[in-house]
Design a protein around this motif. Structure first.
Motif, mmCIF file in Angstrom:
data_model
loop_
_atom_site.group_PDB
_atom_site.id
_atom_site.type_symbol
_atom_site.label_atom_id
_atom_site.label_comp_id
_atom_site.label_asym_id
_atom_site.label_seq_id
_atom_site.Cartn_x
_atom_site.Cartn_y
_atom_site.Cartn_z
ATOM 1 N N HIS A 16 0.854 -1.183 -0.118
ATOM 2 C CA HIS A 16 -0.132 -0.106 0.103
ATOM 3 C C HIS A 16 0.809 1.222 0.109
ATOM 4 O O HIS A 16 1.761 1.606 0.977
ATOM 5 C CB HIS A 16 -0.889 0.005 1.188
ATOM 6 C CG HIS A 16 -1.715 1.191 1.476
ATOM 7 N ND1 HIS A 16 -2.659 1.451 0.670
ATOM 8 C CD2 HIS A 16 -1.661 2.319 2.093
ATOM 9 C CE1 HIS A 16 -3.365 2.614 0.822
ATOM 10 N NE2 HIS A 16 -2.793 3.152 1.834
ATOM 11 N N PRO A 18 0.967 5.723 -1.098
ATOM 12 C CA PRO A 18 0.115 6.768 -1.407
ATOM 13 C C PRO A 18 0.053 7.021 -2.869
ATOM 14 O O PRO A 18 1.218 6.831 -3.712
ATOM 15 C CB PRO A 18 0.514 7.899 -0.587
ATOM 16 C CG PRO A 18 2.163 7.470 -0.274
ATOM 17 C CD PRO A 18 2.128 6.023 -0.097
ATOM 18 N N PRO A 23 1.003 14.854 2.838
ATOM 19 C CA PRO A 23 0.649 14.268 4.095
ATOM 20 C C PRO A 23 -0.308 13.142 4.154
ATOM 21 O O PRO A 23 -1.474 13.434 3.238
ATOM 22 C CB PRO A 23 0.426 15.433 4.985
ATOM 23 C CG PRO A 23 1.220 16.606 4.360
ATOM 24 C CD PRO A 23 1.139 16.355 2.954
ATOM 25 N N THR A 24 -0.264 12.125 4.889
ATOM 26 C CA THR A 24 -1.162 11.222 4.832
ATOM 27 C C THR A 24 -2.634 11.353 5.252
ATOM 28 O O THR A 24 -3.520 10.981 4.816
ATOM 29 C CB THR A 24 -0.664 9.639 5.514
ATOM 30 O OG1 THR A 24 -0.394 10.391 6.829
ATOM 31 C CG2 THR A 24 0.323 9.382 5.215
ATOM 32 N N ARG A 25 -2.841 12.555 6.091
ATOM 33 C CA ARG A 25 -3.851 12.904 6.488
ATOM 34 C C ARG A 25 -4.207 14.539 5.880
ATOM 35 O O ARG A 25 -3.200 15.084 5.829
ATOM 36 C CB ARG A 25 -3.818 12.989 8.115
ATOM 37 C CG ARG A 25 -3.753 11.508 8.817
ATOM 38 C CD ARG A 25 -3.891 11.814 10.377
ATOM 39 N NE ARG A 25 -4.833 12.395 10.801
ATOM 40 C CZ ARG A 25 -5.409 12.627 12.146
ATOM 41 N NH1 ARG A 25 -4.449 12.100 12.997
ATOM 42 N NH2 ARG A 25 -6.263 13.285 12.387
ATOM 43 N N ASP A 26 -5.432 14.793 5.680
ATOM 44 C CA ASP A 26 -5.736 15.964 5.099
ATOM 45 C C ASP A 26 -5.999 16.940 6.173
ATOM 46 O O ASP A 26 -6.053 18.329 5.577
ATOM 47 C CB ASP A 26 -7.350 15.803 4.348
ATOM 48 C CG ASP A 26 -7.046 14.922 3.118
ATOM 49 O OD1 ASP A 26 -5.706 14.739 2.662
ATOM 50 O OD2 ASP A 26 -8.008 14.271 2.746
ATOM 51 N N THR A 156 5.854 5.505 -6.903
ATOM 52 C CA THR A 156 4.719 4.591 -6.449
ATOM 53 C C THR A 156 3.644 3.871 -7.365
ATOM 54 O O THR A 156 3.206 3.032 -7.069
ATOM 55 C CB THR A 156 3.742 5.648 -5.680
ATOM 56 O OG1 THR A 156 3.413 6.830 -6.638
ATOM 57 C CG2 THR A 156 4.685 6.503 -4.342
#
Length: 349
Positions: A16, A18, A23-26, A156
């Protein structure tokens, strides 16, 4: 294996990754507030777990560095324990401010890297074992490793096709290959190995086998206990349990002698121990041969002195004995008929 999985279309779990470099969180940016919505007193409360993390990171870093810089690796360039630890501390601060995983030393990776750079001699005769010559010391592989790690964020679209079983297989191979030469793993195999098939380990020469098994069992129990704590909710006390192993080691003085522990739990490599043991045995044999030569020389000088004298040195009876229970062999032997007859024949000659 990755190409086969892609062509056949095996429904295996994939890595998995991105889809975008962000950043992984918005709800957060690149930098985060260290305190966040927490009250101010959490900073003081975090000092205790921070101390435990510091101990764990320090031990993990230094243990990895000590293993890499072992004398048996024959490294020519100096080691930089302080510089490495300083760089780890700087990277920990950067990762903490950006909310990234901490970048610390992983023991398996440096061991595998060092093993891949070993230089051995060429075998010219059949059955000849290659000799270890040293490590190919350079900075190219280390630089390329981290450059490729940085470039992985742009790959990726390709990395998402890597099956997770392939990654687990790579990690398993790295872990198993790094077990070679570790004394604990060698002693574990002795449990199921007959005595006639056991290798010529230096500790088997000087320590009884039952004590070797007992020492290995203690280490195995400590390893299982540490792993159980690590995977449980009590993982925060893991650094404390690592420090507790120091007291376990001290308690072993009650079951093992200092000499036995020097062979079972010493930082000296196995090869160097065998060389030192061989030197000691050679020294003892030389000392015994020297004593035998001195004894032979003394015996020959006695025979020479007897051959030169005209008569035998007859032991005289001592008259100054104060204790009648005292028996002197020479005095009693001079009174025997055999000795008197031998003396008479000597005088007539």
């Amino acid at each position: 294996m990755v190409l086969l999985d892609f062509v056949v279309g095996i429904p295996s779990p994939k890595l998995h990754v991105p889809h975008a470099f962000k950043p992984t969180r918005d709800d957060r940016g690149w930098f985060i507030n260290p305190i966040g919505p927490n009250p101010w007193w959490t900073v003081l409360a975090a000092l205790v777990p921070a101390l435990l993390c510091t101990i764990l990171i320090f031990m993990d870093q230094q243990i990895s560095a000590v293993i890499v810089n072992r004398k048996e690796h024959k490294l020519k360039k100096g080691c930089g324990y302080h510089l490495d630890l300083f760089m780890v501390a700087v990277m920990l601060g950067v990762c903490s401010v950006m909310g990234l995983p901490w970048f610390v030393a992983a023991t398996v990776l440096p061991i595998t890297h060092v093993n891949s750079l070993k230089v051995e001699s060429d075998c010219s005769a059949p059955g000849e074992q290659p000799k270890f010559l040293g490590i190919r010391e350079q900075r190219v592989t280390g630089l390329l490793i981290f450059v490729l790690m940085g470039c992985s964020v742009f790959f990726t679209s390709v990395l998402k096709f890597i099956p997770m079983p392939v990654l687990y297989g790579v990690f398993l191979y790295m872990g198993v290959s790094s077990l070679r030469g570790i004394q604990f793993f060698d002693r574990l195999k002795l449990f199921w190995m007959p005595a006639k098939h056991q290798p010529d380990f230096i500790y088997l020469r000087h320590v009884p086998l039952r004590k070797v098994h007992f020492f290995t069992a203690i280490q195995l129990i400590c390893l299982v206990l540490l792993w159980t704590i690590k995977v449980s909710r009590a993982a925060i006390i893991f650094p404390v349990m690592v420090l507790a192993l120091v007291f376990v080691w001290k308690a072993m003085d009650l079951c093992f002698s200092k000499r036995e522990l020097s062979f079972l739990d010493d930082i000296m490599p196995e090869r160097k121990k065998k060389l030192d043991d061989g030197r000691n045995e050679a020294g003892e044999e030389e000392e015994e041969s020297q004593k035998a030569m001195e004894a032979a020389a003394a015996a020959s000088s006695v025979q020479l002195s007897v051959g030169k004298t005209s008569d035998l040195d007859i032991p005289k009876q001592r008259s100054d004995r104060t204790d009648p229970s005292e028996i002197i062999i020479l005095d009693e032997m001079s009174q025997t008929p055999v000795w008197k007859a031998l003396t008479l024949k000597t005088e007539t000659l």
